[in-house]
Design a protein around this motif. Structure first.
Motif, PDB file in Angstrom:
ATOM      1  N   SER A 163       0.849  -1.193   0.000  1.00 41.23           N
ATOM      2  CA  SER A 163       0.000   0.000   0.000  1.00 41.23           C
ATOM      3  C   SER A 163       0.881   1.237   0.000  1.00 41.23           C
ATOM      4  O   SER A 163       2.089   1.157   0.240  1.00 41.23           O
ATOM      5  CB  SER A 163      -0.927   0.009   1.225  1.00 41.23           C
ATOM      6  OG  SER A 163      -0.185   0.263   2.408  1.00 41.23           O
ATOM      7  N   ALA A 164       0.253   2.370  -0.271  1.00 43.68           N
ATOM      8  CA  ALA A 164       0.996   3.632  -0.329  1.00 43.68           C
ATOM      9  C   ALA A 164       0.525   4.574   0.768  1.00 43.68           C
ATOM     10  O   ALA A 164       0.325   5.762   0.538  1.00 43.68           O
ATOM     11  CB  ALA A 164       0.844   4.269  -1.696  1.00 43.68           C
ATOM     12  N   SER A 165       0.333   4.030   1.968  1.00 46.62           N
ATOM     13  CA  SER A 165      -0.077   4.875   3.088  1.00 46.62           C
ATOM     14  C   SER A 165       0.897   6.025   3.274  1.00 46.62           C
ATOM     15  O   SER A 165       0.507   7.153   3.572  1.00 46.62           O
ATOM     16  CB  SER A 165      -0.147   4.042   4.374  1.00 46.62           C
ATOM     17  OG  SER A 165      -1.046   2.977   4.223  1.00 46.62           O
ATOM     18  N   PRO A 167       3.611   7.472   0.823  1.00 47.41           N
ATOM     19  CA  PRO A 167       4.162   7.340  -0.534  1.00 47.41           C
ATOM     20  C   PRO A 167       5.685   7.319  -0.581  1.00 47.41           C
ATOM     21  O   PRO A 167       6.269   6.621  -1.416  1.00 47.41           O
ATOM     22  CB  PRO A 167       3.598   8.570  -1.265  1.00 47.41           C
ATOM     23  CG  PRO A 167       2.329   8.871  -0.552  1.00 47.41           C
ATOM     24  CD  PRO A 167       2.596   8.551   0.891  1.00 47.41           C
ATOM     25  N   SER A 168       6.340   8.036   0.310  1.00 51.59           N
ATOM     26  CA  SER A 168       7.802   8.084   0.296  1.00 51.59           C
ATOM     27  C   SER A 168       8.438   6.752   0.648  1.00 51.59           C
ATOM     28  O   SER A 168       9.626   6.531   0.397  1.00 51.59           O
ATOM     29  CB  SER A 168       8.303   9.162   1.267  1.00 51.59           C
ATOM     30  OG  SER A 168       7.911   8.864   2.604  1.00 51.59           O
ATOM     31  N   LEU A 169       7.651   5.837   1.233  1.00 54.10           N
ATOM     32  CA  LEU A 169       8.176   4.523   1.622  1.00 54.10           C
ATOM     33  C   LEU A 169       7.840   3.428   0.618  1.00 54.10           C
ATOM     34  O   LEU A 169       8.227   2.278   0.805  1.00 54.10           O
ATOM     35  CB  LEU A 169       7.631   4.127   2.998  1.00 54.10           C
ATOM     36  CG  LEU A 169       7.987   5.044   4.168  1.00 54.10           C
ATOM     37  CD1 LEU A 169       7.341   4.532   5.454  1.00 54.10           C
ATOM     38  CD2 LEU A 169       9.502   5.145   4.349  1.00 54.10           C
ATOM     39  N   LEU A 170       7.116   3.770  -0.449  1.00 54.02           N
ATOM     40  CA  LEU A 170       6.627   2.752  -1.373  1.00 54.02           C
ATOM     41  C   LEU A 170       7.755   1.929  -1.977  1.00 54.02           C
ATOM     42  O   LEU A 170       7.693   0.692  -2.006  1.00 54.02           O
ATOM     43  CB  LEU A 170       5.807   3.411  -2.489  1.00 54.02           C
ATOM     44  CG  LEU A 170       5.232   2.463  -3.553  1.00 54.02           C
ATOM     45  CD1 LEU A 170       4.280   1.457  -2.920  1.00 54.02           C
ATOM     46  CD2 LEU A 170       4.530   3.258  -4.652  1.00 54.02           C
ATOM     47  N   LEU A 171       8.805   2.579  -2.455  1.00 54.68           N
ATOM     48  CA  LEU A 171       9.910   1.854  -3.089  1.00 54.68           C
ATOM     49  C   LEU A 171      10.602   0.917  -2.098  1.00 54.68           C
ATOM     50  O   LEU A 171      11.050  -0.164  -2.478  1.00 54.68           O
ATOM     51  CB  LEU A 171      10.912   2.836  -3.687  1.00 54.68           C
ATOM     52  CG  LEU A 171      10.414   3.647  -4.890  1.00 54.68           C
ATOM     53  CD1 LEU A 171      11.495   4.617  -5.365  1.00 54.68           C
ATOM     54  CD2 LEU A 171       9.998   2.729  -6.033  1.00 54.68           C
ATOM     55  N   ASP A 172      10.684   1.327  -0.830  1.00 48.70           N
ATOM     56  CA  ASP A 172      11.278   0.455   0.180  1.00 48.70           C
ATOM     57  C   ASP A 172      10.487  -0.839   0.326  1.00 48.70           C
ATOM     58  O   ASP A 172      11.055  -1.935   0.418  1.00 48.70           O
ATOM     59  CB  ASP A 172      11.338   1.167   1.541  1.00 48.70           C
ATOM     60  CG  ASP A 172      12.372   2.278   1.580  1.00 48.70           C
ATOM     61  OD1 ASP A 172      13.315   2.243   0.773  1.00 48.70           O
ATOM     62  OD2 ASP A 172      12.236   3.180   2.432  1.00 48.70           O
ATOM     63  N   GLU A 200      -5.737  -0.297  -4.042  1.00 48.37           N
ATOM     64  CA  GLU A 200      -6.115   0.596  -5.126  1.00 48.37           C
ATOM     65  C   GLU A 200      -5.614   2.007  -4.845  1.00 48.37           C
ATOM     66  O   GLU A 200      -5.718   2.509  -3.723  1.00 48.37           O
ATOM     67  CB  GLU A 200      -7.633   0.603  -5.305  1.00 48.37           C
ATOM     68  CG  GLU A 200      -8.162  -0.704  -5.889  1.00 48.37           C
ATOM     69  CD  GLU A 200      -9.672  -0.706  -6.035  1.00 48.37           C
ATOM     70  OE1 GLU A 200     -10.307   0.290  -5.640  1.00 48.37           O
ATOM     71  OE2 GLU A 200     -10.208  -1.719  -6.530  1.00 48.37           O
ATOM     72  N   GLY A 201      -5.044   2.634  -5.876  1.00 44.23           N
ATOM     73  CA  GLY A 201      -4.471   3.961  -5.709  1.00 44.23           C
ATOM     74  C   GLY A 201      -2.979   3.940  -5.482  1.00 44.23           C
ATOM     75  O   GLY A 201      -2.320   4.985  -5.519  1.00 44.23           O
ATOM     76  N   THR A 202      -2.412   2.737  -5.254  1.00 46.20           N
ATOM     77  CA  THR A 202      -0.968   2.616  -5.083  1.00 46.20           C
ATOM     78  C   THR A 202      -0.289   2.790  -6.432  1.00 46.20           C
ATOM     79  O   THR A 202      -0.691   2.178  -7.427  1.00 46.20           O
ATOM     80  CB  THR A 202      -0.602   1.244  -4.481  1.00 46.20           C
ATOM     81  OG1 THR A 202      -1.255   1.107  -3.209  1.00 46.20           O
ATOM     82  CG2 THR A 202       0.899   1.113  -4.293  1.00 46.20           C
ATOM     83  N   ASP A 203       0.747   3.588  -6.487  1.00 47.54           N
ATOM     84  CA  ASP A 203       1.427   3.904  -7.747  1.00 47.54           C
ATOM     85  C   ASP A 203       2.423   2.795  -8.102  1.00 47.54           C
ATOM     86  O   ASP A 203       3.625   2.955  -7.978  1.00 47.54           O
ATOM     87  CB  ASP A 203       2.139   5.249  -7.627  1.00 47.54           C
ATOM     88  CG  ASP A 203       2.742   5.707  -8.953  1.00 47.54           C
ATOM     89  OD1 ASP A 203       2.325   5.163  -9.997  1.00 47.54           O
ATOM     90  OD2 ASP A 203       3.628   6.582  -8.937  1.00 47.54           O
ATOM     91  N   CYS A 204       1.867   1.667  -8.531  1.00 49.04           N
ATOM     92  CA  CYS A 204       2.703   0.530  -8.952  1.00 49.04           C
ATOM     93  C   CYS A 204       2.646   0.464 -10.476  1.00 49.04           C
ATOM     94  O   CYS A 204       1.690  -0.053 -11.061  1.00 49.04           O
ATOM     95  CB  CYS A 204       2.192  -0.765  -8.333  1.00 49.04           C
ATOM     96  SG  CYS A 204       3.229  -2.209  -8.649  1.00 49.04           S
ATOM     97  N   ASP A 205       3.675   1.031 -11.131  1.00 46.78           N
ATOM     98  CA  ASP A 205       3.691   1.099 -12.585  1.00 46.78           C
ATOM     99  C   ASP A 205       4.128  -0.234 -13.187  1.00 46.78           C
ATOM    100  O   ASP A 205       4.280  -1.237 -12.488  1.00 46.78           O
ATOM    101  CB  ASP A 205       4.584   2.248 -13.064  1.00 46.78           C
ATOM    102  CG  ASP A 205       6.033   2.099 -12.593  1.00 46.78           C
ATOM    103  OD1 ASP A 205       6.406   0.999 -12.135  1.00 46.78           O
ATOM    104  OD2 ASP A 205       6.787   3.093 -12.680  1.00 46.78           O
ATOM    105  N   GLU A 206       4.347  -0.243 -14.497  1.00 46.55           N
ATOM    106  CA  GLU A 206       4.664  -1.498 -15.175  1.00 46.55           C
ATOM    107  C   GLU A 206       5.975  -2.097 -14.680  1.00 46.55           C
ATOM    108  O   GLU A 206       6.090  -3.320 -14.505  1.00 46.55           O
ATOM    109  CB  GLU A 206       4.719  -1.288 -16.690  1.00 46.55           C
ATOM    110  CG  GLU A 206       4.851  -2.592 -17.457  1.00 46.55           C
ATOM    111  CD  GLU A 206       4.596  -2.428 -18.936  1.00 46.55           C
ATOM    112  OE1 GLU A 206       4.508  -3.462 -19.617  1.00 46.55           O
ATOM    113  OE2 GLU A 206       4.470  -1.279 -19.406  1.00 46.55           O
ATOM    114  N   LEU A 207       6.978  -1.251 -14.420  1.00 52.67           N
ATOM    115  CA  LEU A 207       8.240  -1.760 -13.889  1.00 52.67           C
ATOM    116  C   LEU A 207       8.046  -2.359 -12.505  1.00 52.67           C
ATOM    117  O   LEU A 207       8.590  -3.430 -12.194  1.00 52.67           O
ATOM    118  CB  LEU A 207       9.283  -0.643 -13.838  1.00 52.67           C
ATOM    119  CG  LEU A 207      10.659  -1.038 -13.269  1.00 52.67           C
ATOM    120  CD1 LEU A 207      11.291  -2.155 -14.099  1.00 52.67           C
ATOM    121  CD2 LEU A 207      11.583   0.174 -13.194  1.00 52.67           C
TER     122      LEU A 207
END
Length: 426
Positions: A163-165, A167-172, A200-207
């Protein structure tokens, strides 16, 4: 030791040439060259060991694992962690194309497949008047069926959450899931599918999708479940989405693992934990430790859940009506600790070795460390631990698993963009 051949071959040829030109004197001289070559090989081995003991030690450890069929990483000796220089088939950053990698013969889905959810709502009608809950199901993005394997026809799945609660931690957390998936490749049966709920709403792109798919995760989009009293701790705001696991009735039970966990031993015992609503074993979890004390409640970082649609509706209605008094800061963990008080089954410490115990109950950790199967990096995340951390000894396990992932990706030019995103390349 292949470099020794660079010395041994010319030494052997010199010896043969000298022997052909002379007799007794040549024999003595050739012996000198022969032993000189051996000495140089030994010196080269010592030099390699001094520069990179971790790499050589890992070779010996893998050999021992093959002999014994076991693994006790928490009792292994050696440096905390040393950066390993890995061979790579990757070109400079500007020359990387974006091919679709393949894992276990399954191609990564196209954008069309990722956005075509299909007719995927499970019917909840007739269960406590629950038509309004039709939307609360995890919808797959890769195909139109839940992942099964011939050896596991709907019996069990491993589940995690992204989840992207914050956002700055998403990549981690994407990296955490990649490393967790890599550890499961080694310690979980191949017959058990892995389902990743992406809020839903999490910025998980194709990569992002490719990185996760490459480490064994099959992705479904999960609608948020918003509590009347959300946690005041940012990372816990979206955790009630975990209730959707009770509605994953495509499986008899699911085993949940947080993205900050790591498998370090065989998981068959955990995966076989008996749970069922009928036998009054509605949840199997490990006891929690908080502020230096073991508490009555449990930790939801690892959980074995018997799927049950009626129970899902009950939990949802209790939450929506705000009729349960619970510690809202702890989100779903506080809520479920009240719902299942006195009826939850206690998992072994070894199946959720909470890093807090390393800090607050060191004697327990030391007594169990040779049998630990799943580490939970609660106090400091594996991707944050460095050699100066108080948790450096445990963090080494996470970083060694990441090295395994990097080594696999760096072998193929087709996976270079994945390797770079994972931080395997500078």
């Amino acid at each position: 030791m292949p470099k020794c051949f660079l010395i041994a071959i010319p030494v052997h040829r010199a010896r043969a040439a000298i022997g052909a030109m002379t007799n007794s004197a040549g024999t003595s001289t050739s012996r000198y060259f022969f032993w000189f070559g051996i000495a140089m090989c030994l010196l080269l081995a010592a030099f390699t060991w001094q520069r990179n003991p971790t790499k050589l030690r890992s070779v010996f450890q893998r050999h021992q694992d093959r002999k014994t069929g076991s693994h006790s990483p928490l009792t292994s000796a050696g440096d905390t962690h040393a950066t390993v220089t890995l061979p790579t088939a990757c070109a400079p950053a500007g020359n990387i194309s974006s091919p679709s990698p393949v894992r276990d013969g399954i191609g990564v889905p196209s954008i069309t497949e990722r956005t075509a959810f299909g007719n995927y709502s499970q019917s909840l009608s007739g269960v406590n008047g629950s038509d309004k809950l039709l939307k609360y199901t995890c919808r797959f993005t890769e195909d139109h069926s839940w992942p099964h394997t011939p050896g596991n026809p709907g019996e069990l799945a491993i589940v995690s959450l992204l989840s992207a609660s914050v956002p700055s931690l998403l990549l981690d957390y994407i990296l955490g899931l990649e490393v967790l998936g890599t550890s499961l490749d080694r310690f979980a049966p191949k017959s058990v599918p892995r389902v990743l709920m992406v809020l839903e709403g999490t910025d998980c792109d194709e990569l992002c999708m490719r990185r996760l798919h490459d480490t064994g995760w099959r992705i479904c989009h999960a609608p948020p479940i918003k509590p009347p009293r959300p946690s005041d701790f940012a990372r816990f705001k979206d955790q009630f989405v975990k209730l959707l696991m009770w509605n994953m009735v495509q499986y008899k039970r699911v085993v949940y693992m947080d993205a900050d966990t790591l498998a370090v031993g065989r998981l068959e015992r955990l995966l076989a934990t008996p749970v069922s609503m009928a036998s009054n074993k509605p949840l199997a979890v490990a006891q929690d430790i908080f502020n230096g004390k073991w508490v009555d409640g449990f930790n939801m970082g690892v959980a074995v859940i018997p799927t049950n649609r009626t129970e899902f509706v009950r939990l949802f209605n209790l939450l929506e009506s705000d009729s349960v008094e619970y510690e809202s800061t702890m989100s779903e963990q506080g809520f479920l600790s009240v719902i299942y008080k006195n009826v939850w089954t206690k998992l072994a410490f070894e199946d959720n070795a909470n890093l807090a115990a390393w800090l607050w109950d060191k004697s327990l950790w030391q007594s169990k460390k040779s049998d630990i199967r799943l580490v939970h990096f609660t106090m400091e995340k594996g991707w944050k631990i460095d050699s100066k951390s108080k948790y450096a000894e445990i963090g080494r396990l996470w970083k060694e698993t990441r090295d395994v992932l990097c080594a696999r990706r760096l072998k193929s030019a087709d996976a270079c963009d994945l390797a770079r995103a994972t931080g395997c390349l500078s």
